[in-house]
Design an enzyme around this catalytic site. Structure first.
Site, PDB file in Angstrom:
ATOM      1  CD  GLU A  36      13.064  -3.539  -3.160  1.00  0.00           C
ATOM      2  OE1 GLU A  36      14.063  -4.033  -3.703  1.00  0.00           O
ATOM      3  OE2 GLU A  36      12.028  -4.190  -2.941  1.00  0.00           O
ATOM      4  CG  ASP A  37      17.210  -4.664  -6.328  1.00  0.00           C
ATOM      5  OD1 ASP A  37      16.059  -4.460  -5.877  1.00  0.00           O
ATOM      6  OD2 ASP A  37      17.587  -5.790  -6.708  1.00  0.00           O
ATOM      7  CG  ASP A  76       9.181  -5.482 -12.315  1.00  0.00           C
ATOM      8  OD1 ASP A  76       8.018  -5.388 -12.713  1.00  0.00           O
ATOM      9  OD2 ASP A  76      10.037  -6.123 -12.951  1.00  0.00           O
ATOM     10  CG  PHE A 104      15.023  -9.693 -16.815  1.00  0.00           C
ATOM     11  CD1 PHE A 104      14.466  -9.785 -15.551  1.00  0.00           C
ATOM     12  CD2 PHE A 104      16.232 -10.341 -17.057  1.00  0.00           C
ATOM     13  CE1 PHE A 104      15.097 -10.488 -14.537  1.00  0.00           C
ATOM     14  CE2 PHE A 104      16.871 -11.062 -16.052  1.00  0.00           C
ATOM     15  CZ  PHE A 104      16.298 -11.136 -14.788  1.00  0.00           C
ATOM     16  NE  ARG A 160      22.094 -12.078  -6.461  1.00  0.00           N
ATOM     17  CZ  ARG A 160      20.811 -11.735  -6.415  1.00  0.00           C
ATOM     18  NH1 ARG A 160      20.460 -10.487  -6.599  1.00  0.00           N
ATOM     19  NH2 ARG A 160      19.885 -12.632  -6.214  1.00  0.00           N
TER      20      ARG A 160
HETATM   21  P1  5GP Z   1       8.487  -6.475  -7.767  1.00  0.00           P
HETATM   22  O1  5GP Z   1       7.860  -7.149  -6.580  1.00  0.00           O
HETATM   23  O2  5GP Z   1       8.505  -4.958  -7.656  1.00  0.00           O
HETATM   24  O3  5GP Z   1       7.841  -6.918  -9.068  1.00  0.00           O
HETATM   25  O4  5GP Z   1       9.953  -6.984  -7.890  1.00  0.00           O
HETATM   26  C1  5GP Z   1      10.877  -6.692  -6.938  1.00  0.00           C
HETATM   27  C2  5GP Z   1      12.112  -7.529  -7.008  1.00  0.00           C
HETATM   28  O5  5GP Z   1      12.176  -8.321  -8.193  1.00  0.00           O
HETATM   29  C3  5GP Z   1      13.337  -6.643  -7.031  1.00  0.00           C
HETATM   30  O6  5GP Z   1      13.756  -6.324  -5.738  1.00  0.00           O
HETATM   31  C4  5GP Z   1      14.329  -7.491  -7.796  1.00  0.00           C
HETATM   32  O7  5GP Z   1      14.977  -8.358  -6.914  1.00  0.00           O
HETATM   33  C5  5GP Z   1      13.453  -8.279  -8.741  1.00  0.00           C
HETATM   34  N1  5GP Z   1      13.386  -7.625 -10.069  1.00  0.00           N
HETATM   35  C6  5GP Z   1      12.448  -6.781 -10.548  1.00  0.00           C
HETATM   36  N2  5GP Z   1      12.724  -6.383 -11.801  1.00  0.00           N
HETATM   37  C7  5GP Z   1      13.893  -6.984 -12.130  1.00  0.00           C
HETATM   38  C8  5GP Z   1      14.731  -6.966 -13.309  1.00  0.00           C
HETATM   39  O8  5GP Z   1      14.475  -6.316 -14.330  1.00  0.00           O
HETATM   40  N3  5GP Z   1      15.872  -7.711 -13.235  1.00  0.00           N
HETATM   41  C9  5GP Z   1      16.206  -8.454 -12.154  1.00  0.00           C
HETATM   42  N4  5GP Z   1      17.345  -9.119 -12.225  1.00  0.00           N
HETATM   43  N5  5GP Z   1      15.461  -8.498 -11.042  1.00  0.00           N
HETATM   44  C10 5GP Z   1      14.319  -7.770 -11.028  1.00  0.00           C
END
Ligand code: 5GP
Length: 180
Positions: free
Chosen positions: A104-105, A108, A157, A170
């Site tokens: 995963e990148d 969150d 963010f 990106r």
């Molecule tokens: P989660 O389901 O854990 O809330 O979010 C996962 C996905 O949301 C990540 O794989 C990413 O693509 C996106 N995401 C979460 N936090 C950020 C952030 O701070 N910036 C961006 N650009 N994408 C995020």
């Protein structure tokens, strides 16, 4: 480049490309240590689109037998997690009896990961692990252990190094955080 503007938002530099690369050095060393005796190829499962840069940089450092596959999911629209997961590209590999490491990148809320983890578990892998470049501990609502973390970051963010704002940013080699 200290500040970038993407659409209506201003972002300031928070992690340089060098910071990111040294975090990936540490993370890949841990993986290389933990899997040094592996004979059967480990399957890395990279989550598109965000993890593409991290995946490429990490894979170049991996020294044990491995394969790579990509899956595409989305839970973000704009700058906050919507919690709705759409699977666009499905998994074609048979993961039964295999060790799988999700790449995963960023984790969150962990909602994306939770869904993915549950879905993959049903396919009976021997071991399912998670490696993420970035982790937001204050936002995390999940119960799954995140096994490998490049860096824990504040709940703001960010964009760059694969991460986007409405599809943009990106391509940035550094990571930038939103200016409130
Ligand atoms: P989660 O389901 O854990 O809330 O979010 C996962 C996905 O949301 C990540 O794989 C990413 O693509 C996106 N995401 C979460 N936090 C950020 C952030 O701070 N910036 C961006 N650009 N994408 C995020």
């Amino acid at each position: 480049m200290k500040n970038v503007r993407i659409k209506d938002l201003e972002f300031k530099l928070c992690y340089t490309s060098d910071d990111i690369q040294s975090d990936i050095d540490v993370l890949s060393s841990k993986l290389n240590h933990d899997f040094k005796d592996t004979k059967t190829p480990i399957l890395f499962l990279s989550i598109l689109n965000g993890a593409f840069m991290f995946t490429a940089d990490l894979m170049k450092r991996i020294q044990f037998p491995c394969e790579i596959s990509f899956i595409r999911l989305a839970s973000y629209e704009g700058t906050s997690s919507t919690g709705t997961i759409r699977e666009i590209i499905g998994l074609t590999d048979n993961i039964e009896g295999r060790t799988v490491i999700i790449l995963e990148d960023i984790v969150d809320t962990g909602l994306t990961l939770q869904k993915l983890y549950e879905g993959l578990t049903k396919k009976n892998p021997t071991q399912l692990l998670i490696a993420t470049l970035l982790f937001k501990p204050d936002a995390y609502k999940g119960s799954i252990k995140v096994d490998y973390i490049g860096k824990s970051i504040p709940n703001d963010f960010i964009v760059g190094y694969g991460l986007d704002y409405d599809g943009l940013g990106r391509n940035l080699p550094n990571i930038y955080t939103i200016v409130e």
